[in-house]
Design a protein around this motif. Structure first.
Motif, PDB file in Angstrom:
ATOM      1  N   PHE A  17       3.039  10.328   2.173  1.00 39.74           N
ATOM      2  CA  PHE A  17       1.693   9.775   2.012  1.00 39.74           C
ATOM      3  C   PHE A  17       0.877  10.171   3.233  1.00 39.74           C
ATOM      4  O   PHE A  17       1.099   9.687   4.332  1.00 39.74           O
ATOM      5  CB  PHE A  17       1.759   8.250   1.871  1.00 39.74           C
ATOM      6  N   CYS A  78      -5.523   2.538  -1.310  1.00 41.59           N
ATOM      7  CA  CYS A  78      -4.065   2.699  -1.189  1.00 41.59           C
ATOM      8  C   CYS A  78      -3.501   1.902  -0.016  1.00 41.59           C
ATOM      9  O   CYS A  78      -2.385   1.382  -0.083  1.00 41.59           O
ATOM     10  CB  CYS A  78      -3.710   4.180  -1.033  1.00 41.59           C
ATOM     11  N   THR A  84       3.694   0.372  -1.737  1.00 38.24           N
ATOM     12  CA  THR A  84       3.599   1.544  -2.608  1.00 38.24           C
ATOM     13  C   THR A  84       3.523   2.828  -1.799  1.00 38.24           C
ATOM     14  O   THR A  84       4.187   3.822  -2.116  1.00 38.24           O
ATOM     15  CB  THR A  84       2.358   1.440  -3.513  1.00 38.24           C
ATOM     16  N   THR A  85       2.742   2.824  -0.732  1.00 34.32           N
ATOM     17  CA  THR A  85       2.561   4.054   0.037  1.00 34.32           C
ATOM     18  C   THR A  85       3.821   4.450   0.791  1.00 34.32           C
ATOM     19  O   THR A  85       4.036   5.632   1.056  1.00 34.32           O
ATOM     20  CB  THR A  85       1.396   3.908   1.035  1.00 34.32           C
ATOM     21  N   TRP A  88       6.149   6.429  -1.693  1.00 37.19           N
ATOM     22  CA  TRP A  88       5.284   7.384  -2.392  1.00 37.19           C
ATOM     23  C   TRP A  88       6.116   8.459  -3.065  1.00 37.19           C
ATOM     24  O   TRP A  88       7.091   8.949  -2.510  1.00 37.19           O
ATOM     25  CB  TRP A  88       4.322   8.002  -1.396  1.00 37.19           C
ATOM     26  N   ASN A  92       2.966   9.564  -7.883  1.00 32.52           N
ATOM     27  CA  ASN A  92       1.860   8.840  -7.258  1.00 32.52           C
ATOM     28  C   ASN A  92       0.797   9.808  -6.750  1.00 32.52           C
ATOM     29  O   ASN A  92      -0.407   9.561  -6.884  1.00 32.52           O
ATOM     30  CB  ASN A  92       2.374   7.996  -6.090  1.00 32.52           C
ATOM     31  N   LEU A  96      -3.072  10.088  -7.904  1.00 32.59           N
ATOM     32  CA  LEU A  96      -4.170  10.069  -6.928  1.00 32.59           C
ATOM     33  C   LEU A  96      -5.082  11.275  -7.117  1.00 32.59           C
ATOM     34  O   LEU A  96      -6.315  11.144  -7.129  1.00 32.59           O
ATOM     35  CB  LEU A  96      -3.596  10.041  -5.509  1.00 32.59           C
TER      36      LEU A  96
END
Length: 292
Positions: A17, A78, A84-85, A88, A92, A96
């Protein structure tokens, strides 16, 4: 019968990320320059010079700036979901990029009146045209950038992981076994263990799962204690470090370190589990491993 290879395993691969800090500034700079070159030098889309309200370079400049603002907004959203990040995946990243391209196309449509003198600026024709043009550029650039980043980061982390594995294998285990008393959220549930018996711990909400080695077997304790609290009480032991926002690890139990695009995976001795070293903890992990 021939079976097609499913794209799902590829989409589930870890992916870094990048959309924070200095890395985000680097990305938006590169994105802007690539977009400006793509629009100005290649001129991939038909334009009518009679409709332009300004020189073509500044039109390309405005078109190249809009995805930057969209990306900054998406990156801010984010950051509201750190769990979530840190986990990643390529899927994902693809999602994005999809929304980046979609909202860029919508933005290009909304600013047409600033750039073009055309009474049909607000027509469905130009709405669909701006979005389709954005997706054409996204389909051309997106997979190339994702593939380059994935392969580059995988190679880098695998090389570093191999070196760390050799370093930890050759390191001598220090003799500093100490009894540790841990205070939990419930005072009556405090517990004691030997520091060398601690393998790792991971957060499960307000609880922590703690894995200890006793009599050649791995035992799991579930205690009501946040991982931050546990980390603080174990801070005097330099061989117990944080490798993820929800994981504490004893360096002495590392058997092997492998790398992927997002960070490392650590295989533990006497334990079937693997634990992650997320991108934000790689530097501190590298330093701790080097000091062994």
């Amino acid at each position: 019968m021939n079976h097609k290879t499913s794209p799902i395993p590829f989409l589930k691969q870890p992916y870094p990320f990048y959309y924070e800090g200095k890395k985000l500034l680097q990305i938006i700079s590169i994105l802007f320059l690539i977009s400006l070159f793509f629009n100005y030098m290649l001129q991939p889309f038909d334009v009518n010079p009679q409709e332009q309200k300004m020189p073509f370079f500044w039109i390309c400049f405005i078109h190249s700036s809009s995805p930057i603002f969209i990306l900054l907004i998406i990156a801010g959203i984010c950051k509201l979901f750190p769990k979530t990040t840190e986990d990643w995946k390529i899927k994902n990243e693809c999602i994005l990029v999809f929304f980046l391209v979609l909202f860029t196309g919508i933005t290009q449509f909304l600013i047409r009146d600033i750039i073009y003198d055309n009474p049909m600026n607000w027509s469905w024709r130009y709405f669909s045209e701006e979005i389709s043009n954005s997706f054409i550029a996204g389909v051309f650039l997106g997979p190339i950038i994702i593939s380059i980043n994935l392969n580059q980061q995988q190679l880098k982390n695998r090389q570093k992981a191999d070196h760390i594995s050799l370093t930890l294998t050759d390191a001598k285990k220090p003799q500093n076994n100490t009894a540790v008393t841990i205070e939990t959220e419930v005072k009556s549930e405090k517990f004691v263990f030997e520091s060398d018996s601690f393998i790792y711990a991971k957060a499960e909400g307000n609880y922590a799962e703690i894995f200890l080695k006793k009599e050649e077997k791995v035992h799991k304790l579930i205690k009501r204690i946040p991982i931050k609290n546990l980390e603080m009480q174990l801070s005097t032991f330099p061989f117990i470090i944080k490798t993820h926002r929800s994981v504490l690890l004893n360096l002495n139990y590392i058997e092997e370190v492998t790398g992927n695009a997002q960070g490392y995976k650590v295989q533990l001795k006497d334990c079937p589990d693997t634990v992650p070293v997320s991108r934000s903890f790689i530097q501190s992990f590298d330093l701790a491993a080097a000091s062994r």
